[in-house]
Scaffold this motif. Structure first.
Motif, short mmCIF file in Angstrom:
data_model
loop_
_atom_site.label_atom_id
_atom_site.label_comp_id
_atom_site.label_asym_id
_atom_site.label_seq_id
_atom_site.Cartn_x
_atom_site.Cartn_y
_atom_site.Cartn_z
N VAL A 1 6.08 -24.03 6.99
CA VAL A 1 7.27 -23.93 7.85
C VAL A 1 6.82 -23.66 9.28
N ILE A 2 7.27 -24.50 10.20
CA ILE A 2 6.93 -24.35 11.61
C ILE A 2 8.19 -24.38 12.46
N ILE A 3 8.03 -23.97 13.73
CA ILE A 3 9.06 -24.21 14.74
C ILE A 3 8.41 -24.94 15.91
N GLU A 4 9.16 -25.84 16.50
CA GLU A 4 8.71 -26.56 17.69
C GLU A 4 9.48 -26.12 18.93
N ALA A 5 10.52 -25.30 18.71
CA ALA A 5 11.31 -24.71 19.80
C ALA A 5 11.91 -23.42 19.26
N HIS A 6 12.15 -22.46 20.16
CA HIS A 6 12.84 -21.24 19.76
C HIS A 6 14.33 -21.53 19.60
N GLY A 7 14.97 -20.82 18.67
CA GLY A 7 16.40 -21.04 18.47
C GLY A 7 16.88 -20.46 17.16
N GLY A 8 17.97 -21.04 16.63
CA GLY A 8 18.57 -20.57 15.39
C GLY A 8 17.81 -21.06 14.18
N PHE B 1 12.36 -9.21 9.43
CA PHE B 1 13.08 -9.41 10.69
C PHE B 1 12.15 -9.86 11.82
N ILE B 2 10.87 -9.52 11.75
CA ILE B 2 9.97 -9.99 12.79
C ILE B 2 9.92 -11.52 12.81
N ASP B 3 10.12 -12.14 11.65
CA ASP B 3 10.15 -13.61 11.59
C ASP B 3 11.31 -14.15 12.42
N VAL B 4 12.45 -13.45 12.36
CA VAL B 4 13.62 -13.83 13.15
C VAL B 4 13.34 -13.65 14.63
N TYR B 5 12.72 -12.51 14.99
CA TYR B 5 12.41 -12.25 16.40
C TYR B 5 11.50 -13.35 16.96
N GLN B 6 10.54 -13.78 16.15
CA GLN B 6 9.63 -14.84 16.61
C GLN B 6 10.35 -16.18 16.70
N ARG B 7 11.20 -16.46 15.73
CA ARG B 7 11.93 -17.73 15.74
C ARG B 7 12.85 -17.84 16.95
N THR B 8 13.55 -16.75 17.28
CA THR B 8 14.52 -16.79 18.38
C THR B 8 13.86 -16.73 19.75
N GLY B 9 12.62 -16.25 19.82
CA GLY B 9 11.96 -16.10 21.10
C GLY B 9 12.01 -14.70 21.65
N LEU B 10 12.65 -13.75 20.93
CA LEU B 10 12.61 -12.36 21.35
C LEU B 10 11.16 -11.91 21.45
N TYR B 11 10.35 -12.36 20.47
CA TYR B 11 8.90 -12.22 20.54
C TYR B 11 8.36 -13.64 20.76
N PRO B 12 8.11 -14.03 22.02
CA PRO B 12 7.75 -15.43 22.31
C PRO B 12 6.44 -15.84 21.62
N MET B 13 6.39 -17.10 21.22
CA MET B 13 5.21 -17.67 20.58
C MET B 13 4.80 -18.93 21.31
N THR B 14 3.52 -19.27 21.21
CA THR B 14 3.05 -20.55 21.71
C THR B 14 3.42 -21.61 20.70
N LEU B 15 4.14 -22.62 21.15
CA LEU B 15 4.71 -23.62 20.25
C LEU B 15 3.90 -24.91 20.26
N PRO B 16 3.91 -25.67 19.16
CA PRO B 16 4.54 -25.35 17.87
C PRO B 16 3.81 -24.21 17.16
N ALA B 17 4.53 -23.52 16.29
CA ALA B 17 3.96 -22.36 15.62
C ALA B 17 4.44 -22.28 14.18
N ALA B 18 3.55 -21.79 13.32
CA ALA B 18 3.93 -21.48 11.95
C ALA B 18 4.51 -20.07 11.92
N LEU B 19 5.39 -19.81 10.95
CA LEU B 19 6.03 -18.50 10.83
C LEU B 19 5.61 -17.81 9.54
N GLY B 20 5.94 -16.52 9.46
CA GLY B 20 5.71 -15.74 8.26
C GLY B 20 4.55 -14.78 8.42
N MET B 21 4.78 -13.51 8.04
CA MET B 21 3.79 -12.46 8.27
C MET B 21 3.23 -11.84 6.99
N GLU B 22 3.79 -12.18 5.81
CA GLU B 22 3.25 -11.56 4.59
C GLU B 22 3.39 -12.50 3.41
#
Length: 324
Positions: free
Chosen positions: A5-12, A42-63
């Motif tokens: 699972v990746i994101i190419e842009a921050h958002g919903g 919830f950190i996954d949500v923060y990263q997805r929305t951009g509250l915690y910005p990531m270099t895109l594209p990025a994979a998600l998930g911390m555990e």
């Protein structure tokens, strides 16, 4: 190739995409893991929305939890075929398999299932540092814990009960309050129908609590300060309702020489030996049945967007995992 699972842009939740990615071989200090289940936080949500910005594209998930397939040079604490679990940087746990740093990957005892391992690492080690590493807590102390029917909260209720700490829970419904009480909270406050500050003062004879543990953020921060006794500590460890506004530090003096700290698990587990010790102490709590891992929601990896929607809507209790 592994589904990831990746994101190419921050958002919903709609920005979450399931793609095939090559996995490759581990380099020095790395391992390759085949996941059996992944955790949702919830950190996954923060990263997805951009509250915690990531270099895109990025994979998600911390555990996640799974089986080691290969290790690179210098990795000695686990070997191919070992059952393991982790909460660790960098993101990328929403995947069938991945190559990642090995230092924070922990051997998973046989008495703990892969589903439990995937559900417990980030939340469980968060509870560990809240109760054992952030400020001294002892039997008889009183803690206010917000959102106590969530994944971290239900573990905290049990942990507090096991260590003789009085935990006052807040939650958003009577049903969730009952859940917190069933898991070890001494008292529970429905913040939608009660003023939690007034109720805490009533429960503590006007004294307030020793520590507030607050992952809600903006909506509860000021009230949390008002619940503390003099010299008490507010431990902020999340922003589920939004970012806390800037704080006038003089307020802490006026309210009784209070202390405020903003914690993150990744500072606590950055050292390999410390991380492994924290994980072992967490596993011991689970194996002794003092803390039980409650998994209330399971979503297939392909339905990760629905899992995020449920988490953001506060429609979940206990732990949520993604199945593979």
């Amino acid at each position: 190739m592994a589904r990831t699972v990746i994101i190419e842009a921050h958002g919903g939740p709609e920005v979450l995409k399931l793609v095939g990615r090559p996995v490759g071989d581990p380099g020095p200090g790395e391992l390759r893991i085949r996941h059996m289940a992944c955790g949702l936080n919830f950190i996954d949500v923060y990263q997805r929305t951009g509250l915690y910005p990531m270099t895109l594209p990025a994979a998600l998930g911390m555990e996640a939890a799974g089986v080691v397939e290969a290790v690179g040079p210098g990795v000695t604490h686990v070997k191919p075929g070992d059952r393991v679990a982790y909460a660790a940087q960098p993101p990328g746990a929403y995947a069938e398999a991945r190559v990642m740093p090995a230092a924070q990957v922990c051997p998973l005892p046989d008495g703990i299932s892969f589903d439990e391992g995937a559900a417990m690492m980030l939340k469980g080690m968060t509870v560990h540092y809240l109760f054992r590493r952030t400020t001294p807590l002892k039997a008889g102390d009183t803690v206010l814990f917000h959102a106590a029917a969530g994944g971290v909260g239900l573990l905290a209720c049990q942990w507090a009960r096991a260590e003789g700490i009085t935990l006052i829970a807040t939650a958003g419904s009577d049903e969730k309050c009952r859940l917190a009480l069933d898991h070890g909270a001494a008292h529970a406050i429905n913040y939608r129908t009660e003023d939690f500050v007034a109720r805490v003062k009533d429960l503590t004879g006007g004294k307030g609590v020793d520590v507030v543990m607050d992952a809600v953020g903006k909506d509860t921060f000021d009230g949390s300060l008002n619940c503390l006794k003099p010299f008490g500590m507010l431990i902020s460890f999340g922003n589920a309702s939004g970012k806390v506004p800037p704080l006038d530090i003089g307020v802490l003096a006026a309210k009784g020489s209070l202390k405020v700290t903003r914690q993150t698990i990744f500072t606590h587990i950055a050292d390999h030996a410390t991380c492994q010790q924290m994980a072992q102490e967490l596993f011991d709590m689970v194996l002794s049945a003092k803390v039980k891992i409650r998994i209330d929601q399971r979503f297939p990896l392909a339905e990760v967007a629905e899992a995020h929607r449920a988490l953001e809507a506060r429609a979940t209790t206990g732990q949520t995992i993604l199945t593979l």
